[in-house]
Scaffold this motif. Structure first.
Motif, PDB file in Angstrom:
ATOM      1  N   GLN A   1       0.827  -1.201   0.000  1.00 58.02           N
ATOM      2  CA  GLN A   1       0.000   0.000   0.000  1.00 58.02           C
ATOM      3  C   GLN A   1       0.868   1.261   0.000  1.00 58.02           C
ATOM      4  OE1 GLN A   1      -3.037   0.036   3.013  1.00 58.02           O
ATOM      5  NE2 GLN A   1      -3.789   2.072   2.440  1.00 58.02           N
ATOM      6  N   ASN A   2       1.979   1.226   0.723  1.00 57.34           N
ATOM      7  CA  ASN A   2       2.875   2.367   0.761  1.00 57.34           C
ATOM      8  C   ASN A   2       3.472   2.648  -0.618  1.00 57.34           C
ATOM      9  OD1 ASN A   2       5.921   3.419   1.339  1.00 57.34           O
ATOM     10  ND2 ASN A   2       4.466   4.251   2.829  1.00 57.34           N
ATOM     11  N   ILE A   3       3.915   1.609  -1.300  1.00 57.87           N
ATOM     12  CA  ILE A   3       4.463   1.767  -2.651  1.00 57.87           C
ATOM     13  C   ILE A   3       3.371   2.257  -3.598  1.00 57.87           C
ATOM     14  CG2 ILE A   3       5.367   0.519  -4.654  1.00 57.87           C
ATOM     15  CD1 ILE A   3       7.495   1.074  -2.604  1.00 57.87           C
ATOM     16  N   ASP A   4       2.158   1.742  -3.434  1.00 59.02           N
ATOM     17  CA  ASP A   4       1.030   2.161  -4.256  1.00 59.02           C
ATOM     18  C   ASP A   4       0.823   3.672  -4.141  1.00 59.02           C
ATOM     19  OD1 ASP A   4      -1.608   1.474  -5.746  1.00 59.02           O
ATOM     20  OD2 ASP A   4      -2.305   2.590  -3.992  1.00 59.02           O
ATOM     21  N   GLU A   5       0.803   4.174  -2.900  1.00 62.30           N
ATOM     22  CA  GLU A   5       0.624   5.606  -2.668  1.00 62.30           C
ATOM     23  C   GLU A   5       1.823   6.401  -3.195  1.00 62.30           C
ATOM     24  OE1 GLU A   5      -1.929   7.216  -1.423  1.00 62.30           O
ATOM     25  OE2 GLU A   5      -3.188   5.546  -0.778  1.00 62.30           O
ATOM     26  N   LEU A   6       3.006   5.863  -3.021  1.00 67.34           N
ATOM     27  CA  LEU A   6       4.217   6.550  -3.463  1.00 67.34           C
ATOM     28  C   LEU A   6       4.228   6.733  -4.974  1.00 67.34           C
ATOM     29  CD1 LEU A   6       7.039   7.693  -2.874  1.00 67.34           C
ATOM     30  CD2 LEU A   6       7.923   5.354  -3.029  1.00 67.34           C
ATOM     31  N   ILE A   7       3.932   5.666  -5.720  1.00 66.14           N
ATOM     32  CA  ILE A   7       3.927   5.747  -7.182  1.00 66.14           C
ATOM     33  C   ILE A   7       2.853   6.724  -7.648  1.00 66.14           C
ATOM     34  CG2 ILE A   7       3.542   4.456  -9.321  1.00 66.14           C
ATOM     35  CD1 ILE A   7       6.185   3.806  -7.984  1.00 66.14           C
ATOM     36  N   GLY A   8       1.690   6.675  -6.994  1.00 69.93           N
ATOM     37  CA  GLY A   8       0.612   7.589  -7.372  1.00 69.93           C
ATOM     38  C   GLY A   8       0.982   9.044  -7.175  1.00 69.93           C
TER      39      GLY A   8
ATOM     40  N   ILE B   1       5.991  -4.407 -14.362  1.00 68.43           N
ATOM     41  CA  ILE B   1       4.884  -3.445 -14.321  1.00 68.43           C
ATOM     42  C   ILE B   1       4.399  -3.344 -12.878  1.00 68.43           C
ATOM     43  CG2 ILE B   1       2.576  -2.869 -15.190  1.00 68.43           C
ATOM     44  CD1 ILE B   1       4.537  -3.049 -17.453  1.00 68.43           C
ATOM     45  N   ILE B   2       4.151  -2.126 -12.396  1.00 69.57           N
ATOM     46  CA  ILE B   2       3.509  -1.945 -11.092  1.00 69.57           C
ATOM     47  C   ILE B   2       2.117  -1.376 -11.328  1.00 69.57           C
ATOM     48  CG2 ILE B   2       3.575  -0.793  -8.846  1.00 69.57           C
ATOM     49  CD1 ILE B   2       6.574  -0.668  -9.035  1.00 69.57           C
ATOM     50  N   LEU B   3       1.092  -2.151 -11.006  1.00 72.09           N
ATOM     51  CA  LEU B   3      -0.280  -1.655 -11.096  1.00 72.09           C
ATOM     52  C   LEU B   3      -0.648  -0.995  -9.772  1.00 72.09           C
ATOM     53  CD1 LEU B   3      -2.178  -4.486 -13.024  1.00 72.09           C
ATOM     54  CD2 LEU B   3      -1.163  -2.378 -13.908  1.00 72.09           C
ATOM     55  N   THR B   4      -1.204   0.203  -9.862  1.00 68.57           N
ATOM     56  CA  THR B   4      -1.541   0.978  -8.670  1.00 68.57           C
ATOM     57  C   THR B   4      -3.022   1.323  -8.673  1.00 68.57           C
ATOM     58  OG1 THR B   4      -1.007   3.073  -9.774  1.00 68.57           O
ATOM     59  CG2 THR B   4       0.778   1.961  -8.595  1.00 68.57           C
ATOM     60  N   THR B   5      -3.485   1.901  -7.570  1.00 69.54           N
ATOM     61  CA  THR B   5      -4.886   2.304  -7.469  1.00 69.54           C
ATOM     62  C   THR B   5      -5.219   3.289  -8.577  1.00 69.54           C
ATOM     63  OG1 THR B   5      -4.875   1.997  -5.079  1.00 69.54           O
ATOM     64  CG2 THR B   5      -6.615   3.385  -5.987  1.00 69.54           C
ATOM     65  N   PRO B   6      -6.274   3.027  -9.352  1.00 69.10           N
ATOM     66  CA  PRO B   6      -6.611   3.921 -10.472  1.00 69.10           C
ATOM     67  C   PRO B   6      -6.883   5.342 -10.001  1.00 69.10           C
ATOM     68  CG  PRO B   6      -7.858   1.859 -10.599  1.00 69.10           C
ATOM     69  CD  PRO B   6      -7.186   1.875  -9.271  1.00 69.10           C
ATOM     70  N   LYS B   7      -6.353   6.307 -10.747  1.00 70.93           N
ATOM     71  CA  LYS B   7      -6.639   7.719 -10.506  1.00 70.93           C
ATOM     72  C   LYS B   7      -7.564   8.184 -11.635  1.00 70.93           C
ATOM     73  CE  LYS B   7      -3.707   7.996  -7.009  1.00 70.93           C
ATOM     74  NZ  LYS B   7      -3.218   6.606  -6.991  1.00 70.93           N
ATOM     75  N   THR B   8      -8.870   8.088 -11.411  1.00 74.97           N
ATOM     76  CA  THR B   8      -9.838   8.419 -12.446  1.00 74.97           C
ATOM     77  C   THR B   8     -10.497   9.763 -12.142  1.00 74.97           C
ATOM     78  OG1 THR B   8     -11.496   7.086 -11.273  1.00 74.97           O
ATOM     79  CG2 THR B   8     -10.276   6.019 -13.042  1.00 74.97           C
TER      80      THR B   8
END
Length: 300
Positions: A67-74, A188-195
């Motif tokens: 989750q931390n990496i997800d937020e960081l990439i976003g 590939i790193i898939l992250t939480t969509p930013k729509t």
């Protein structure tokens, strides 16, 4: 400055959820890969930050770290919309490579799909899209092979079966193998969509669009596509399509399809990048509608 505030928020969240666990100890260790990833992004080196993020996810699948990496990439999407995350070179026999996660809403049903699409000058023997370390996501894909205007280039679309849930965030390995045994692969790193935009039905041939967030000037604008499809022999055949990046229509424009019963699809596509690879999040609504003679006459 805004980016640094976002990173500080992520750091604070990570420390809060980890408390005094071993993960928290690891976070405060300035020799850890996770610490390095944050530091590299903060210092304006997205290339190193992204590569280190891959190493973090290779070594740990702990929920808090993922989750931390997800937020960081976003938060780290730059003025290049992620193109500066990777310098990996797509070989000359591949082009226009995209990873697409779709959510499809039709009356009484909601399902998801994963698609990998690309153009190629070679015949393709196999494609694998594996969630690290060994969870293959395309075990029984449908494969479309579509000619292009260039006779030497063919478009391939690998699509998953209908899924009950969106393909999870995390680390994936994409491997494409040609008939001549040539192979190319990438992380590939898939992250939480930013729509930023969404669409929903308002009537028979009418819909409404809702802006969900601020449009990012550093990334392509959300693209609306309106399509009419025929369903024959388990295949969806595109009869008509229009795309829009502004002045989104709220109803079906005039088309040139013949009278009949067809599937109408309206979708928004949000694009980000990881180096040369396009990461796309698509929301689509579909329904069956009947076209009569007056509806099929295209206005002059």
């Amino acid at each position: 400055m805004i980016f640094k505030r976002k990173i500080a928020t992520i750091i604070g969240f990570f420390c809060l959820v980890c408390g005094t666990t071993a993960s928290a100890v690891e976070w405060f260790n300035d020799q850890s890969a996770l610490f390095s990833a944050h530091k590299q992004f903060l210092e304006g080196d997205p290339l190193k930050g992204f590569q280190t993020s891959i190493e973090v996810l290779q070594s740990s699948n702990e929920k808090n770290i993922v989750q931390n990496i997800d937020e960081l990439i976003g938060a780290a999407v730059s003025s290049d919309c992620g193109r500066d995350f990777s310098t990996i070179v797509i070989p000359s026999w591949l082009n226009s490579l995209s990873i697409q996660r779709m959510i499809i809403q039709s009356p009484g049903r909601l399902h998801h799909r994963l698609m990998v699409q690309f153009d190629t000058k070679k015949s393709i023997a196999n494609l694998a899209f594996t969630k690290w370390p060994d969870q293959e996501q395309l075990t029984n894909p449908s494969i479309k092979i579509i000619p292009t205007q260039d006779e030497s280039v063919t478009q391939y679309i690998y699509a998953s079966e209908s899924l009950n849930n969106r393909v999870q965030n995390g680390l994936y390995k994409l491997t494409i193998t040609a008939d001549d045994k040539t192979q190319w692969e990438s992380w590939i790193i898939l992250t939480t969509p930013k729509t930023e935009m969404a669409v929903s039905w308002l009537g028979k041939e009418k819909w409404k669009t809702v802006q969900m967030g601020l449009l990012k000037s550093n990334c392509p604008l959300p693209e609306m596509s309106i399509g009419v499809y025929d369903h024959q022999d388990s295949e969806y055949i595109k009869l008509w399509e229009e795309s829009y990046e502004e002045k989104f229509p709220q109803s079906l424009p005039p088309t040139n399809v013949l009278p009949g019963s067809y599937i109408l699809s309206v979708s928004f596509n949000h694009k980000r990048f990881q180096g040369p690879i396009s990461i796309q999040e698509i929301q689509a609504i579909t329904k069956v509608i009947n076209f009569d003679v007056t509806e099929t006459v295209e206005s002059n």
